[in-house]
Design a protein around this motif. Structure first.
Motif, PDB file in Angstrom:
ATOM      1  N   UNK A 571     134.337  -4.059 -21.819  1.00 30.06           N
ATOM      2  CA  UNK A 571     135.066  -3.020 -21.441  1.00 30.06           C
ATOM      3  C   UNK A 571     136.284  -3.547 -20.657  1.00 30.06           C
ATOM      4  N   UNK A 572     135.976  -4.374 -19.778  1.00 27.07           N
ATOM      5  CA  UNK A 572     137.223  -4.719 -18.790  1.00 27.07           C
ATOM      6  C   UNK A 572     138.043  -5.537 -19.566  1.00 27.07           C
ATOM      7  N   UNK A 573     137.697  -6.539 -20.563  1.00 26.84           N
ATOM      8  CA  UNK A 573     138.720  -7.223 -21.177  1.00 26.84           C
ATOM      9  C   UNK A 573     139.108  -6.936 -22.796  1.00 26.84           C
ATOM     10  N   UNK A 574     138.282  -6.376 -23.148  1.00 33.19           N
ATOM     11  CA  UNK A 574     138.466  -5.777 -24.500  1.00 33.19           C
ATOM     12  C   UNK A 574     137.959  -4.177 -24.820  1.00 33.19           C
ATOM     13  N   UNK A 575     138.928  -3.538 -24.506  1.00 35.85           N
ATOM     14  CA  UNK A 575     138.661  -1.867 -24.422  1.00 35.85           C
ATOM     15  C   UNK A 575     138.259  -1.217 -25.523  1.00 35.85           C
ATOM     16  N   UNK A 577     136.378  -2.679 -27.722  1.00 36.79           N
ATOM     17  CA  UNK A 577     135.079  -3.044 -28.087  1.00 36.79           C
ATOM     18  C   UNK A 577     134.904  -4.057 -29.222  1.00 36.79           C
ATOM     19  N   UNK A 578     135.797  -5.003 -29.267  1.00 33.27           N
ATOM     20  CA  UNK A 578     135.702  -6.242 -30.176  1.00 33.27           C
ATOM     21  C   UNK A 578     135.505  -7.579 -29.706  1.00 33.27           C
ATOM     22  N   UNK A 579     134.580  -7.672 -28.706  1.00 29.36           N
ATOM     23  CA  UNK A 579     134.262  -9.038 -27.914  1.00 29.36           C
ATOM     24  C   UNK A 579     133.928 -10.099 -28.867  1.00 29.36           C
ATOM     25  N   UNK A 580     132.975  -9.768 -29.855  1.00 25.86           N
ATOM     26  CA  UNK A 580     132.260 -10.982 -30.546  1.00 25.86           C
ATOM     27  C   UNK A 580     133.480 -11.608 -31.219  1.00 25.86           C
ATOM     28  N   UNK A 581     133.247 -12.727 -31.120  1.00 24.64           N
ATOM     29  CA  UNK A 581     134.153 -14.014 -31.543  1.00 24.64           C
ATOM     30  C   UNK A 581     135.308 -14.406 -30.944  1.00 24.64           C
ATOM     31  N   UNK A 582     135.388 -13.665 -29.582  1.00 21.56           N
ATOM     32  CA  UNK A 582     136.353 -14.064 -28.510  1.00 21.56           C
ATOM     33  C   UNK A 582     135.878 -15.256 -27.739  1.00 21.56           C
ATOM     34  N   UNK A 583     136.561 -15.988 -26.881  1.00 20.22           N
ATOM     35  CA  UNK A 583     136.216 -17.172 -26.178  1.00 20.22           C
ATOM     36  C   UNK A 583     136.652 -16.982 -24.716  1.00 20.22           C
ATOM     37  N   UNK A 584     135.362 -17.608 -24.022  1.00 21.32           N
ATOM     38  CA  UNK A 584     135.697 -17.755 -22.358  1.00 21.32           C
ATOM     39  C   UNK A 584     135.242 -19.120 -22.097  1.00 21.32           C
ATOM     40  N   UNK A 585     135.913 -19.564 -20.979  1.00 21.12           N
ATOM     41  CA  UNK A 585     135.336 -20.861 -20.281  1.00 21.12           C
ATOM     42  C   UNK A 585     135.390 -20.580 -18.699  1.00 21.12           C
ATOM     43  N   UNK A 586     134.732 -21.584 -18.062  1.00 20.86           N
ATOM     44  CA  UNK A 586     134.862 -21.363 -16.492  1.00 20.86           C
ATOM     45  C   UNK A 586     136.245 -21.954 -16.266  1.00 20.86           C
ATOM     46  N   UNK A 587     136.628 -21.589 -15.001  1.00 18.16           N
ATOM     47  CA  UNK A 587     137.773 -22.184 -14.544  1.00 18.16           C
ATOM     48  C   UNK A 587     137.496 -23.682 -14.129  1.00 18.16           C
ATOM     49  N   UNK A 588     138.614 -24.480 -14.101  1.00 16.01           N
ATOM     50  CA  UNK A 588     138.523 -25.948 -13.855  1.00 16.01           C
ATOM     51  C   UNK A 588     139.135 -26.732 -14.996  1.00 16.01           C
ATOM     52  N   UNK A 589     139.092 -28.113 -15.011  1.00 14.92           N
ATOM     53  CA  UNK A 589     139.523 -29.066 -16.135  1.00 14.92           C
ATOM     54  C   UNK A 589     138.743 -28.490 -17.347  1.00 14.92           C
ATOM     55  N   UNK A 590     139.479 -28.287 -18.362  1.00 12.75           N
ATOM     56  CA  UNK A 590     139.103 -28.055 -19.708  1.00 12.75           C
ATOM     57  C   UNK A 590     137.839 -29.089 -20.197  1.00 12.75           C
ATOM     58  N   UNK A 591     138.268 -30.292 -19.894  1.00  9.95           N
ATOM     59  CA  UNK A 591     137.227 -31.009 -20.448  1.00  9.95           C
ATOM     60  C   UNK A 591     135.880 -31.118 -19.991  1.00  9.95           C
ATOM     61  N   UNK A 592     135.557 -30.580 -18.821  1.00  6.09           N
ATOM     62  CA  UNK A 592     134.479 -30.345 -18.115  1.00  6.09           C
ATOM     63  C   UNK A 592     134.090 -28.885 -18.348  1.00  6.09           C
ATOM     64  N   UNK A 593     134.855 -27.955 -18.723  1.00  6.56           N
ATOM     65  CA  UNK A 593     134.547 -26.675 -18.880  1.00  6.56           C
ATOM     66  C   UNK A 593     134.982 -25.922 -20.206  1.00  6.56           C
ATOM     67  N   UNK A 594     134.468 -26.410 -21.338  1.00  2.00           N
ATOM     68  CA  UNK A 594     135.054 -26.063 -22.768  1.00  2.00           C
ATOM     69  C   UNK A 594     134.678 -24.625 -23.016  1.00  2.00           C
TER      70      UNK A 594
END
Length: 805
Positions: A571-575, A577-594
């Motif tokens: 609800x916070x990021x996709x009010x 209700x279509x979260x499935x298929x979206x992408x998330x990663x942890x903060x930091x260097x992309x090569x270490x946090x895909x």
């Protein structure tokens, strides 16, 4: 002194001649004093003196403070800057939690460990009872294979062997030399059983992102907490300018260590202490009423003493001596009630859940508690005896020595008794309101949906240790095999593992980035609770997969990265209700946090029943292996009956891995609401005692009033008054007193509810339904207490009444 002994002997003879009065008064006082003794034993051990550290007032805890709230762990690099730049502290130390598995002994055991800086024991100024503390060089990697044991662990696993110093133990697969044993009463950090040096690796020393440490410091002589706080504020402001990416919006807060240690249960204990204080005041009012009734029968005795030359002070002293003697007798009996109360309170609190709380082992009747009991007994005697003594010593001889002279004094006493009844009603209503609010909060907590099904669910913790589990693959393989083995056990429906159990009291969180959403400015990271679990976890826990899918065996280390989120995060990021298929990663260097693709959405789960749902995300264990996990098994019958078979499966895989915290989910749920259980139960008990005492007090006043008005009632009935008229007069008098008490009690109840607002859940501090219901209950009891004397008044024979005087 001789006259005091005379007063004491005379008081003893007086009490022996009135056994009924004496027994009732001592019982009421013993009940009030005993309840206060029991609660004070907890307050003294857990709030006043839980940490026997030298100059405790100079020891402080330091926490990070940010938009996430207070009491956040600190980063090592920030701590190093505090230590280098500060001018307010003699020393700063650091520590962190550390799961410790003691192996190479049978059976292996999981103990509570802490990694501490070498100067930590210097900060708290405690030396080991045996051996030594850590040396500064033992903070260096490769030189840290030493350990200090707690007194309890030394006694339990090593039989108190005085030759333990220099021996080796294996903790988490590392052989460590025992260099010290802590004193018996030492319990800081809370629950520490094994201490090991905190190594200063280059990566750790320079890290400002990983907040995993707890800081403690000792103030310099003459430096206040306010000064220390100003010092730290200046340092954190400079760090914010130097390191905006990690320190924006990040401050530090200084707390007295004692306050910081007891903050989780201070409110509950102080509320209970105030409640038993009310019970004691009500008991005092009742005994004061008894003393006033008894004074009526001694009216002429006091007058004769006065006529023979006794001063008003001498008479008052004799009566006060009787009161204090009675109170001390009540206090002596109250110690027995206190012992019973302590045992009863302990039975409400599972030892496994609270045994590591500082001061827990010192709860009991000790010298400070005895001093409190003696002091409160004397104070109680003065409190309930002062007004009757002053009232009785004020005697008009000409009135007292003639027939009927008692009546004039009796009217004054009746007014005082009425005031005491009003006070009893007011205090009782306040206790009833407090009990009603906590009971309703507890009921709403139990009714609240935690987001999972706690029925027939067994849990047990594991923390893999040893050289072979330093890599990810062996950890993943261990839990994969264990879950498969447990699933085949008779009586098990499904099994899984998770790193942090709902309501288990532990959590992890991390900052995330969301594809398509602008990266937040420094200090305003997107965050969420971080969960790692094996396939079938959602099914085992009864958590619904609302969209997409759960994890499967195909979500392996070399598979595309996947993640599951909860409703709140969606609800916070996709009010929409279509979260499935979206992408998330942890903060930091992309090569270490895909990037990780969202493959499912699950329902919200509560991690603290009294707090709102949080943003949660789940990762498959094979893609993010953890060594510390909680095994969860849903069973067809009593879960604990399968504890031993499951434990055997763990030992069959690796005999050096102990299990711990073996509980059902129902037990975890009960533990999570323990403050509400304790406060609700004991407030209800105290409120019930207060209700009974108030009813007795009202009954006593009305009965005495009827006996004093016998002549008047007879005249009224002789002149034609009907029984219902007499009943109305008596009940009106009682209800008037009750009404005044209810009014005062409601005002006090509002004030009390404001104080206990932090302990309430799901209701406001001025919950109208609770206030109305408890007021009606007290009114009904009071009406019954008035009705019995009123009915007796209607039975008065006018002819007998007219000859009453």
């Amino acid at each position: 002194m001789q006259s005091l002994w005379q007063d004491l002997r005379y008081a003893a003879r007086t009490f022996i001649k009135a056994p009924g009065f004496t027994v009732i008064a001592i019982f009421a006082l013993a009940l009030g004093i005993g309840a206060n003794t029991a609660i004070f034993s907890f307050v003294n051990a857990l709030l006043i003196n839980p940490l026997p550290l030298p100059e405790l007032h100079r020891v402080v805890a330091i926490w990070d403070e940010s938009e996430r709230g207070p009491h956040n762990e600190v980063a090592f690099a920030n701590y190093a800057d505090w230590r280098a730049q500060q001018t307010s502290f003699e020393n700063l130390g650091l520590y962190r939690w550390w799961d410790g598995n003691i192996s190479a002994i049978d059976p292996p055991e999981r103990v509570q460990g802490f990694l501490i800086s070498a100067n930590f024991l210097d900060v708290v100024r405690v030396k080991p009872a045996l051996g030594r503390g850590f040396l500064s060089e033992e903070e260096q990697p490769g030189k840290d294979s030493v350990a200090i044991l707690s007194y309890g662990l030394w006694q339990r696993r090593f039989a108190g062997d005085s030759g333990i110093i220099g021996q080796t133990i294996t903790v988490n697969g590392v052989v460590r030399t025992v260099v010290g044993v802590m004193p018996q009463d030492y319990n800081f950090p809370r629950g520490a059983e094994v201490l090991a040096p905190l190594t200063m690796t280059p990566a750790r020393v320079s890290n400002r992102r990983s907040h995993e440490f707890l800081a403690v410091a000792r103030l310099k002589p003459g430096v206040s907490i306010t000064q220390a706080q100003a010092d730290l504020d200046a340092i954190t402001a400079r760090l914010e300018q130097q390191y905006p990416q990690t320190n924006t919006g990040l401050g530090a807060k200084v707390y007295p260590l004692l306050d910081d240690t007891v903050r989780m249960y201070r409110a509950v204990l102080l509320l209970l202490m105030a409640s038993v204080g009310f019970v004691l005041l009500i008991a005092c009012a009742n005994v004061a009423n008894l003393m006033l009734v008894r004074a009526s029968s001694r009216f002429k005795e006091v007058a004769i003493r006065s006529a023979l030359g006794a001063s008003r002070w001498r008479i008052a002293r004799q009566l006060l001596t009787e009161s204090v003697t009675l109170a001390i007798a009540g206090g002596a009996c109250g110690i027995l009630f206190g012992l019973w109360g302590i045992d009863l309170m302990r039975s409400f609190i599972p030892v496994s859940d609270i045994k590591f709380v500082p001061g827990w082992n010192r709860i009991g009747i000790n010298l400070p508690v005895l001093a409190f009991t003696i002091g409160i007994s004397v104070l109680t005697g003065l409190l309930f005896g002062l007004a009757p003594a002053l009232q009785s010593s004020k005697t008009n001889l000409s009135e007292a020595l003639k027939e009927g002279g008692q009546k004039s004094a009796g009217a004054a006493r009746q007014r005082l008794r009425s005031v005491l009844v009003v006070a009893e009603v007011a205090l009782s209503l306040m206790l009833l309101i407090g009990a009603g609010l906590t009971a309703k909060s507890f009921w709403l907590l139990l009714k609240s949906n935690p987001g999972f099904n706690p029925e027939n669910t067994l849990t047990m913790g594991l923390s893999l240790s040893g050289e072979k589990y330093r890599e990810d693959a062996p950890c993943a393989a261990f839990y994969d095999e264990l879950v498969q083995r447990v699933k085949t056990l008779p009586g098990v429906e499904s099994a899984a593992a998770v790193n942090h159990l709902p309501l288990g009291g532990s959590n992890s969180s991390s900052s995330i980035l969301v594809e398509g959403v602008p990266e937040p400015p420094p200090g305003q990271d997107f965050g969420g609770r971080y969960r790692v679990c094996t396939p079938d976890y959602f099914e085992t826990m009864g958590i619904s997969v609302l969209k997409g899918r759960g994890f499967s065996e195909q979500d392996k280390a070399d598979s595309p990265r996947v993640i599951i989120v909860n409703e709140t995060l969606e609800r916070h990021f996709w009010p929409g209700g279509d979260a499935v298929g979206k992408r998330i990663r942890f903060t930091g260097a992309p090569e270490r946090n895909p990037w990780m693709q969202i493959v499912g959405v699950v329902n919200d789960v509560k991690h603290e029943l009294n707090l709102p749902f949080s943003s949660d995300y789940y990762l498959p264990h094979k893609q993010d292996p953890w060594g510390s996990m909680v095994l969860v098994a849903r069973t067809r019958s009593e879960p604990l009956a399968l504890a031993e078979p499951v434990r055997n499966e763990v030992l069959a895989i690796d005999k050096n891995q102990p299990v711990f915290d073996v509980k059902t989910m129902k037990q975890w749920r009960a533990q999570s609401v323990l403050p509400y259980t304790i406060s609700g139960t004991w407030l209800s008990i105290f409120a019930l005692i207060a209700l009974v005492l108030a009813a007795v007090g009202i009954y006593g006043v009305m009965s005495y009033s009827v006996s004093q008005r016998t002549h008047e009632i007879g005249v009224r009935m002789a002149l034609g008054a009907r029984p219902r008229d007499v009943m109305r007069i008596v009940i009106t008098q009682g209800i008037t007193l009750v009404g005044i008490g209810l009014g005062i009690g409601l005002i006090g109840g509002v004030a009390l509810s404001r104080v206990m607002e932090s302990l309430l859940f799901g209701i406001g501090a001025t919950d109208a339904a609770t206030f109305v219901l408890v007021s009606l209950l007290l009114s009904a009891i009071a009406l019954l207490a008035c009705f019995i004397p009123a009915r007796r008044a209607t039975k008065v024979d006018p002819m007998i009444a007219l000859r009453y005087e």
